[in-house]
Design an enzyme around this catalytic site. Structure first.
Site, PDB file in Angstrom:
ATOM      1  CG  ASP A 147      34.981  55.869  46.298  1.00 51.19           C
ATOM      2  OD1 ASP A 147      35.300  56.391  45.242  1.00 51.19           O
ATOM      3  OD2 ASP A 147      33.781  56.341  46.877  1.00 51.19           O
ATOM      4  CG  HIS A 174      31.697  58.914  45.702  1.00 50.90           C
ATOM      5  ND1 HIS A 174      32.124  57.916  45.722  1.00 50.90           N
ATOM      6  CD2 HIS A 174      30.275  58.890  44.945  1.00 50.90           C
ATOM      7  CE1 HIS A 174      31.821  57.201  44.486  1.00 50.90           C
ATOM      8  NE2 HIS A 174      30.686  57.932  44.175  1.00 50.90           N
TER       9      HIS A 174
END
Length: 315
Positions: A147, A174
Site C-alpha cells: 500500500d 492492509h
C-alpha cells in the site's frame, strides 16, 4: 545454504514472487512447495528457464522437508479475493490453511523468518506467534508495504517526480481501514503540502480524498479487470525478502504482533520496522495528527477482532 528462500503456495502470487525472487540479489535458491505437486514442479521449471537468461539462482520444487535451512519462508497459499469481497471475508478458511502450513514449516525450519502474504495478511502473524510460539520479529505480514508503494506511486504521478523521491507510508490494516500517513509525507526534505505549494499545485482536501480512495481500492480495481493482483505483491515479497536475506536494515511498513498499540491490545497493524537477517525490529509509531491517531486506533481494533476470531476457530 545462505540466501535460501521457500515459497508455500505455487499459485499466481507464489509464481510471481518466485520469478522475481530468482532475480533478487542475495537469493541463491528458491524452493516452491504446493499440495498440487505438478503445479509446483511446472512453475519451478518455467521460472528456472526464465532465470537462466540472467540469474544464477537455483529454482526447484520440493516438499516441506526441502525447506530445511531456509532463511525466509514465504506463505502465499490460501483462497484468493473475489470481486465484492474484502480481505477479512477470507478469514476462517485461510486461517485454517495457514495454521496447518505453519505447523509443517516449523518442523523442518524452526528458526526461519516467516513472511506472510495470504489474506487477511495482518492476522496470519498472530497465528504463528500466539499458537506456535514464533517470536514476533520472525512472523511478518507484508502488511502495508505494498500500500505504501501504491501511495508513493500515486503521489509521484500526481506531482511529476519519481516514486523514489516520495517518502510516504500507509499504516494499519492492509485493507479498508488502512491509514494514509499524510502528516508524515515528505519530498525534497519538506512536507508534501509545502512541496505542492512551491510547485503551484496545492494539495487540497478534495485531492487528498481522491488519492486516498484510489490507493485504498487499487487491489479491488485490479482484480475486477484481471481477476488477480499478483505482480504488485510479488514485487513486494521480493523486496522484503531481499532486505531480510541481505541484512539490509531497511525500513518498511509491515505487520507484526503487538501486545498493545494506541491502547488496543493484541493487534497486528502495519507500522515502520527495520528489516534485517534476524527479522523485523520492534514496531515504531511515528508522530500522528489527531485524525490519523483515531483512524489508526480503529484499524488496530479491526485487526484485534479478526485475530480473536481466528484464534478461537482452531483448525
Amino acid at each position: 545454504m545462505a540466501g535460501k528462500v521457500g515459497i508455500v503456495g505455487a499459485g499466481l502470487v507464489g509464481a510471481a514472487a518466485g520469478y522475481l525472487l530468482s532475480q533478487t540479489p542475495g537469493v541463491r535458491e528458491v524452493v516452491l512447495v504446493d499440495l498440487d505437486t505438478a503445479r509446483a514442479a511446472s512453475e519451478a521449471a518455467d521460472i528456472a528457464h526464465a532465470a537462466s537468461f540472467g540469474s544464477t539462482a537455483l529454482v526447484r520444487a520440493g516438499d516441506y522437508a526441502e525447506l530445511a535451512g531456509a532463511d525466509v519462508i514465504v506463505i502465499t497459499a490460501g483462497v484468493s479475493l473475489k470481486p465484492g469481497q474484502t480481505r477479512l471475508d477470507l478469514l476462517a478458511r485461510n486461517a485454517a490453511i495457514v495454521g496447518g502450513i505453519i505447523g509443517e514449516v516449523l518442523k523442518v525450519a524452526p528458526e526461519t523468518v516467516l513472511l506472510f502474504a495470504t489474506n487477511p495478511v495482518d492476522v496470519m502473524p498472530a497465528l504463528a506467534v500466539r499458537r506456535f510460539g514464533v517470536p514476533p520479529g520472525r512472523a511478518i505480514g507484508t502488511g502495508c508495504a505494498l500500500d505504501s508503494a501504491r501511495f508513493r506511486d500515486r503521489l509521484a504521478q500526481e506531482f511529476g517526480v519519481s516514486p523514489t523521491s516520495m517518502h510516504a507510508y500507509v499504516l494499519g490494516e492492509h485493507g479498508d481501514s488502512e491509514v494514509l500517513h499524510w502528516s508524515g509525507a515528505h519530498v525534497a526534505a519538506m512536507p508534501l503540502a509545502r512541496f505542492a505549494e512551491l510547485r503551484g499545485d496545492p494539495l487540497t482536501p478534495e485531492r487528498q480524498a481522491a488519492i486516498a480512495q484510489e490507493v485504498r481500492t487499487s487491489a479491488y480495481r485490479i482484480k475486477e479487470g484481471k481477476g488477480v493482483s499478483n505482480f504488485g505483491i510479488g514485487g513486494c515479497i521480493a523486496r522484503l525478502t531481499q532486505a531480510l536475506v541481505n541484512d539490509e536494515h531497511t525500513v518498511f511498513t509491515v505487520s507484526t504482533v503487538m501486545d498493545e498499540a494506541l491502547g488496543v491490545a493484541d493487534t497486528c497493524i502495519s507500522l515502520p520496522h527495520v528489516l534485517g537477517a534476524r527479522g523485523a525490529s520492534a514496531p515504531m509509531l511515528p508522530p500522528l495528527d489527531a485524525e490519523e491517531t483515531e483512524a489508526l486506533r480503529h484499524s488496530a481494533e479491526v485487526i484485534r477482532e479478526a485475530i480473536g476470531h481466528a484464534l478461537a476457530a482452531r483448525a
